[in-house]
Motif scaffolding. Structure first.
Motif, PDB file in Angstrom:
ATOM      1  N   GLU A 166      32.697 120.938 -19.740  1.00  0.00           N
ATOM      2  CA  GLU A 166      32.224 121.202 -21.106  1.00  0.00           C
ATOM      3  C   GLU A 166      32.024 119.899 -21.893  1.00  0.00           C
ATOM      4  OE1 GLU A 166      35.089 123.490 -23.238  1.00  0.00           O
ATOM      5  OE2 GLU A 166      33.597 124.399 -24.559  1.00  0.00           O
ATOM      6  N   GLN A 167      32.987 118.982 -21.757  1.00  0.00           N
ATOM      7  CA  GLN A 167      32.913 117.744 -22.541  1.00  0.00           C
ATOM      8  C   GLN A 167      31.853 116.782 -21.999  1.00  0.00           C
ATOM      9  OE1 GLN A 167      34.562 117.280 -25.470  1.00  0.00           O
ATOM     10  NE2 GLN A 167      35.201 119.414 -25.171  1.00  0.00           N
ATOM     11  N   LEU A 168      31.318 117.089 -20.823  1.00  0.00           N
ATOM     12  CA  LEU A 168      30.284 116.217 -20.234  1.00  0.00           C
ATOM     13  C   LEU A 168      28.875 116.697 -20.556  1.00  0.00           C
ATOM     14  CD1 LEU A 168      31.789 115.556 -16.665  1.00  0.00           C
ATOM     15  CD2 LEU A 168      31.872 114.074 -18.682  1.00  0.00           C
ATOM     16  N   ALA A 215      19.678 123.007 -16.874  1.00  0.00           N
ATOM     17  CA  ALA A 215      20.474 124.226 -17.053  1.00  0.00           C
ATOM     18  C   ALA A 215      21.908 124.011 -16.601  1.00  0.00           C
ATOM     19  CB  ALA A 215      19.846 125.377 -16.283  1.00  0.00           C
ATOM     20  N   LEU A 216      22.817 124.695 -17.272  1.00  0.00           N
ATOM     21  CA  LEU A 216      24.251 124.608 -16.988  1.00  0.00           C
ATOM     22  C   LEU A 216      24.718 125.946 -16.429  1.00  0.00           C
ATOM     23  CD1 LEU A 216      25.303 122.889 -20.340  1.00  0.00           C
ATOM     24  CD2 LEU A 216      24.783 121.779 -18.146  1.00  0.00           C
ATOM     25  N   VAL A 265      26.518 124.204 -26.281  1.00  0.00           N
ATOM     26  CA  VAL A 265      25.144 123.675 -26.154  1.00  0.00           C
ATOM     27  C   VAL A 265      24.412 123.719 -27.489  1.00  0.00           C
ATOM     28  CG1 VAL A 265      24.890 124.153 -23.685  1.00  0.00           C
ATOM     29  CG2 VAL A 265      24.138 125.877 -25.344  1.00  0.00           C
ATOM     30  N   ASP A 266      24.723 124.721 -28.303  1.00  0.00           N
ATOM     31  CA  ASP A 266      24.094 124.770 -29.625  1.00  0.00           C
ATOM     32  C   ASP A 266      24.590 123.615 -30.495  1.00  0.00           C
ATOM     33  OD1 ASP A 266      22.649 126.948 -28.876  1.00  0.00           O
ATOM     34  OD2 ASP A 266      23.724 128.413 -30.116  1.00  0.00           O
ATOM     35  N   MET A 274      20.032 123.205 -24.007  1.00  0.00           N
ATOM     36  CA  MET A 274      20.188 123.388 -22.561  1.00  0.00           C
ATOM     37  C   MET A 274      20.414 124.868 -22.255  1.00  0.00           C
ATOM     38  SD  MET A 274      22.550 120.116 -21.628  1.00  0.00           S
ATOM     39  CE  MET A 274      22.185 119.952 -19.889  1.00  0.00           C
ATOM     40  N   GLU A 275      19.885 125.291 -21.129  1.00  0.00           N
ATOM     41  CA  GLU A 275      19.958 126.703 -20.744  1.00  0.00           C
ATOM     42  C   GLU A 275      21.334 127.009 -20.144  1.00  0.00           C
ATOM     43  OE1 GLU A 275      16.654 127.744 -18.229  1.00  0.00           O
ATOM     44  OE2 GLU A 275      17.762 129.403 -17.293  1.00  0.00           O
TER      45      GLU A 275
END
Lengths: 327, 180
Positions: free
Chosen positions: A257-259, A270-271, A294-295, A3-4
């Protein structure tokens, strides 16, 4: 596909910090009322924007230019010039909210990718598809009032990429339509690029008790051991009758973050991290954390544990509307 | 990570007492000369102050026996060290280590403010402009001093590095995070 991460940059130094910390994309704005973070000492002049874009591109990152306030009648040229200068600077896209400006950009700068700002408050698939058909919008930044299932429902009915806020100051209003700041100060994020402008903010501390005022109104009074608040009306603490309460919820920050896995499953591209008004140290820290997250999700590893609460307004975080516990 | 109150070093009280007898006029002159050098090497800092480039700022290290009055004067800055709080448009107060750390970009100003480690009073917009301008300037105060030290630059850097390790105060600009 990973995800970006779309990261804030209020200054050229913050842009470089974001890129070095692993930002896929950075968003920023010109130093005038064309962008919704028009705060003192922030933003980019034209030369800084060109240099910032060149730096980002040299390191494999993209730059989005936010031109997301609503043009004032008779002064549209300021917004038109911003779109043209963003293209000249080499921006990868512009983030717009006003339909008139979107139409102008589509007509005069057809090669410049257009994203729809959260300021447009596009909260269902019909309106998003309308923006795509009418103005060639490729991505929409979704309002912070949607739950994860609602986001999934939107993604099921549109080809337009979706970008959602995952961290930072939490606006609990329908953005682009909120007039609370105008009510107290005469200035708003929609027209002037400032919500609760610093020029109207006052703090007074007396024996540990801190008063935070906006436009002369006391919005918060906190004790010696409480976190200091920034006085925005929607996050104020008010007394009505015999009760003293926050209007919606405590002044906490969003941390989704946890979602991230659920948002990925919901089709989000994208986030977005909020915080163009924050320092380069904050930007680097938050970007580093979210890039790692995301990684990890992309590699099928567990999410790293969150370490970002102390950076947040109210020094506490919430998942906001994504889980809807506050409605 | 940015600090909490517990992790911001306090200037030792016994040393602060010694500094009470420090002559302030030479200190003011030195700091003004230093600020003017910074104005030359980082002109963008004063441009970024915009309409606030003639505001006055009281910088109050709460663990020191004096305060600083900073007047940017449109790029011809003046620093006055005083024992009493001067009249200023904005006041920024906090431990000396927090103020130095902010200049070096080691700390986030909002986080320090939320945690009450930093107090802002007076013209909030001017204080915000100063904070943002300083953050963008990527200053390294120790490196500026080392450069001024000519042949003593190398020992000066070693002294700074030693003092930083011993005190925990961020005396130099932290190295950027490595590219991803």
């Amino acid at each position: 596909m990973v995800m970006e991460i779309v990261c804030p940059a209020g200054t050229p130094a913050a842009l470089r910090a974001a890129v070095k910390a692993g930002a896929h994309t950075v968003y920023c704005g010109f130093a005038d009322e064309t962008n919704a973070r028009n705060f003192p000492g922030l933003n980019f002049d034209r030369a800084e924007m060109r240099e910032g874009v060149a730096f980002a591109h040299a390191h494999g990152s993209k730059v989005l230019v936010a031109i997301n306030t609503y043009p004032r009648a008779g002064s549209e040229a300021l917004w038109h010039r911003a779109v043209a200068d963003a293209e000249t600077a080499g921006a990868d896209a512009v983030i717009l909210a006003d339909p008139g400006l979107l139409a102008y950009a589509a007509r005069h700068h057809p090669g410049l990718r257009r994203h729809l700002s959260v300021q447009a408050a596009a909260a269902n698939a019909d309106i998003i598809n309308f923006y795509a058909q009418a103005f060639g919008v490729k991505r929409v930044v979704l309002p912070r009032v949607l739950s994860v299932p609602e986001i999934a429902a939107i993604n099921a009915e549109t080809e337009v990429e979706t970008e959602v806020f995952v961290f930072g100051g939490l606006c609990v209003m329908a953005e682009g339509r909120c007039s609370l700041s105008s009510y107290a100060t005469g200035r708003s994020p929609n027209m002037n690029g400032v919500c609760s402008p610093a020029s109207h903010v006052e703090y007074h501390e007396d024996q540990g008790v801190l008063d935070a005022k906006l436009g002369g109104y006391t919005i918060h009074r906190v004790g010696r051991d409480d976190p200091a608040p920034y006085p925005t009306l929607c996050k104020g603490c008010f007394t009505a009758g015999e009760k003293t309460n926050h209007l919606f919820e405590d002044p906490v920050s969003l941390n989704a973050e946890q979602l991230i896995p659920q948002l990925q499953k919901a089709g989000v591209t994208a986030l977005k991290i909020e915080g163009r008004q924050r320092s380069r140290s904050y930007v680097a820290e938050v970007v580093k954390n979210f890039r790692a997250a995301v990684d990890a999700v992309d590699a099928g590893r567990p999410l790293p544990t969150g370490m970002l609460a102390r950076l947040s307004e109210g020094q506490a975080t919430t998942t906001g509307a994504y889980k809807k516990t506050w409605r | 990570m940015p600090p909490t109150s517990q992790s911001i070093p306090q200037f030792p009280a016994h040393l602060a007492r010694v500094l009470r007898v420090l002559p302030l006029a030479p200190l003011s002159l030195s700091l003004t000369a230093y600020a003017r050098r910074v104005a030359k090497t980082h002109a963008g800092l004063f441009r970024r102050l915009g309409e606030h480039d003639h505001a006055s700022f009281e910088l109050a290290p709460t663990d020191m026996p004096f305060v600083l009055l900073l007047e940017p004067r449109g790029g011809d800055p003046k620093v006055t060290v005083t024992r009493r709080a001067p009249r200023a448009d904005a006041r920024i107060a906090g431990p000396l280590a927090a103020l130095i750390g902010l200049v070096h970009g080691a700390y986030d100003g909002d986080a320090l403010f939320f945690s009450r480690d930093l107090v802002i009073e007076g013209d909030t917009a001017a204080a915000l402009a100063l904070r943002n301008a300083v953050d963008d300037a990527e200053l390294d105060l120790s490196e500026e001093i080392a450069t001024l030290s000519g042949p003593f630059a190398a020992p000066m850097r070693r002294i700074v590095s030693f003092a930083q390790r011993r005190t925990g105060v961020c005396l130099t600009r932290p190295e950027d995070l490595a590219a991803w």
